[in-house]
Write a protein that holds these residues in place. Structure first.
Motif, mmCIF file in Angstrom:
data_model
loop_
_atom_site.group_PDB
_atom_site.id
_atom_site.type_symbol
_atom_site.label_atom_id
_atom_site.label_comp_id
_atom_site.label_asym_id
_atom_site.label_seq_id
_atom_site.Cartn_x
_atom_site.Cartn_y
_atom_site.Cartn_z
ATOM 1 N N LEU A 19 0.825 -1.206 0.000
ATOM 2 C CA LEU A 19 0.000 0.000 0.000
ATOM 3 C C LEU A 19 0.863 1.261 0.000
ATOM 4 O O LEU A 19 0.618 2.202 -0.754
ATOM 5 C CB LEU A 19 -0.917 -0.004 1.223
ATOM 6 C CG LEU A 19 -1.756 1.241 1.437
ATOM 7 C CD1 LEU A 19 -2.732 1.437 0.284
ATOM 8 C CD2 LEU A 19 -2.503 1.156 2.743
ATOM 9 N N LEU A 20 1.876 1.280 0.843
ATOM 10 C CA LEU A 20 2.726 2.468 0.944
ATOM 11 C C LEU A 20 3.524 2.726 -0.327
ATOM 12 O O LEU A 20 3.904 3.855 -0.611
ATOM 13 C CB LEU A 20 3.652 2.350 2.153
ATOM 14 C CG LEU A 20 2.948 2.378 3.506
ATOM 15 C CD1 LEU A 20 3.919 2.034 4.626
ATOM 16 C CD2 LEU A 20 2.296 3.729 3.756
ATOM 17 N N ILE A 28 -1.267 7.019 -0.558
ATOM 18 C CA ILE A 28 -1.782 6.614 0.748
ATOM 19 C C ILE A 28 -2.845 7.577 1.260
ATOM 20 O O ILE A 28 -3.806 7.164 1.896
ATOM 21 C CB ILE A 28 -0.623 6.449 1.765
ATOM 22 C CG1 ILE A 28 -1.112 5.863 3.097
ATOM 23 C CG2 ILE A 28 0.082 7.758 2.016
ATOM 24 C CD1 ILE A 28 -1.397 4.415 3.040
ATOM 25 N N ASN A 29 -2.704 8.872 0.991
ATOM 26 C CA ASN A 29 -3.663 9.848 1.516
ATOM 27 C C ASN A 29 -5.076 9.593 1.006
ATOM 28 O O ASN A 29 -6.037 9.628 1.775
ATOM 29 C CB ASN A 29 -3.229 11.274 1.189
ATOM 30 C CG ASN A 29 -2.000 11.678 1.951
ATOM 31 O OD1 ASN A 29 -1.730 11.164 3.029
ATOM 32 N ND2 ASN A 29 -1.240 12.585 1.393
ATOM 33 N N LYS A 30 -5.215 9.340 -0.275
ATOM 34 C CA LYS A 30 -6.526 9.071 -0.842
ATOM 35 C C LYS A 30 -7.093 7.767 -0.277
ATOM 36 O O LYS A 30 -8.252 7.672 0.064
ATOM 37 C CB LYS A 30 -6.449 8.992 -2.366
ATOM 38 C CG LYS A 30 -7.804 8.831 -3.024
ATOM 39 C CD LYS A 30 -7.670 8.740 -4.524
ATOM 40 C CE LYS A 30 -7.685 10.137 -5.104
ATOM 41 N NZ LYS A 30 -7.778 10.142 -6.574
ATOM 42 N N TYR A 81 -10.793 4.630 3.154
ATOM 43 C CA TYR A 81 -10.849 3.544 4.139
ATOM 44 C C TYR A 81 -11.624 3.977 5.377
ATOM 45 O O TYR A 81 -12.509 3.262 5.860
ATOM 46 C CB TYR A 81 -9.435 3.101 4.515
ATOM 47 C CG TYR A 81 -9.423 2.102 5.643
ATOM 48 C CD1 TYR A 81 -9.765 0.782 5.419
ATOM 49 C CD2 TYR A 81 -9.095 2.487 6.935
ATOM 50 C CE1 TYR A 81 -9.771 -0.139 6.453
ATOM 51 C CE2 TYR A 81 -9.099 1.580 7.973
ATOM 52 C CZ TYR A 81 -9.438 0.274 7.727
ATOM 53 O OH TYR A 81 -9.452 -0.621 8.760
ATOM 54 N N CYS A 82 -11.325 5.159 5.912
ATOM 55 C CA CYS A 82 -12.005 5.636 7.122
ATOM 56 C C CYS A 82 -13.486 5.905 6.865
ATOM 57 O O CYS A 82 -14.329 5.627 7.720
ATOM 58 C CB CYS A 82 -11.300 6.869 7.679
ATOM 59 S SG CYS A 82 -9.670 6.458 8.348
ATOM 60 N N LEU A 83 -13.822 6.423 5.708
ATOM 61 C CA LEU A 83 -15.239 6.598 5.368
ATOM 62 C C LEU A 83 -15.952 5.251 5.297
ATOM 63 O O LEU A 83 -17.091 5.117 5.747
ATOM 64 C CB LEU A 83 -15.387 7.348 4.049
ATOM 65 C CG LEU A 83 -15.131 8.846 4.096
ATOM 66 C CD1 LEU A 83 -15.211 9.435 2.688
ATOM 67 C CD2 LEU A 83 -16.126 9.537 5.004
#
Length: 79
Positions: free
Chosen positions: A44-45, A51-53, A58-60
């Protein structure tokens, strides 16, 4: 974000940054063994999507999945 969930977060003074940080710290560790989670994080990194997008979406998604639980008991957002 869901307006009802947002209002509950505001009323309970829940810091979205802190709950999102918690979710990111435990991301994949509940679903995979540590070695597998590290490989996922590594991929992922290094990903070109950024990663920001990914963190934002992910949090949403976590909020969407846990919506009813968070509305019923907002303090579960911290564990």
């Amino acid at each position: 974000m869901d307006q009802k969930l947002y209002k509950i977060f505001e009323e309970n003074k829940i810091d979205l940054k802190l709950c999102c940080m918690r979710w990111m710290l435990i991301f994949m560790l509940q679903e995979f063994e540590i070695n597998e989670a590290i490989l996922v994080w590594d991929g992922l990194l290094c990903s070109e999507i950024g990663i920001n997008k990914f963190i934002y979406y992910y949090c949403l998604a976590v909020m969407f999945i846990k919506r009813d639980e968070l509305i019923e008991n907002p303090t579960t957002v911290y564990g």
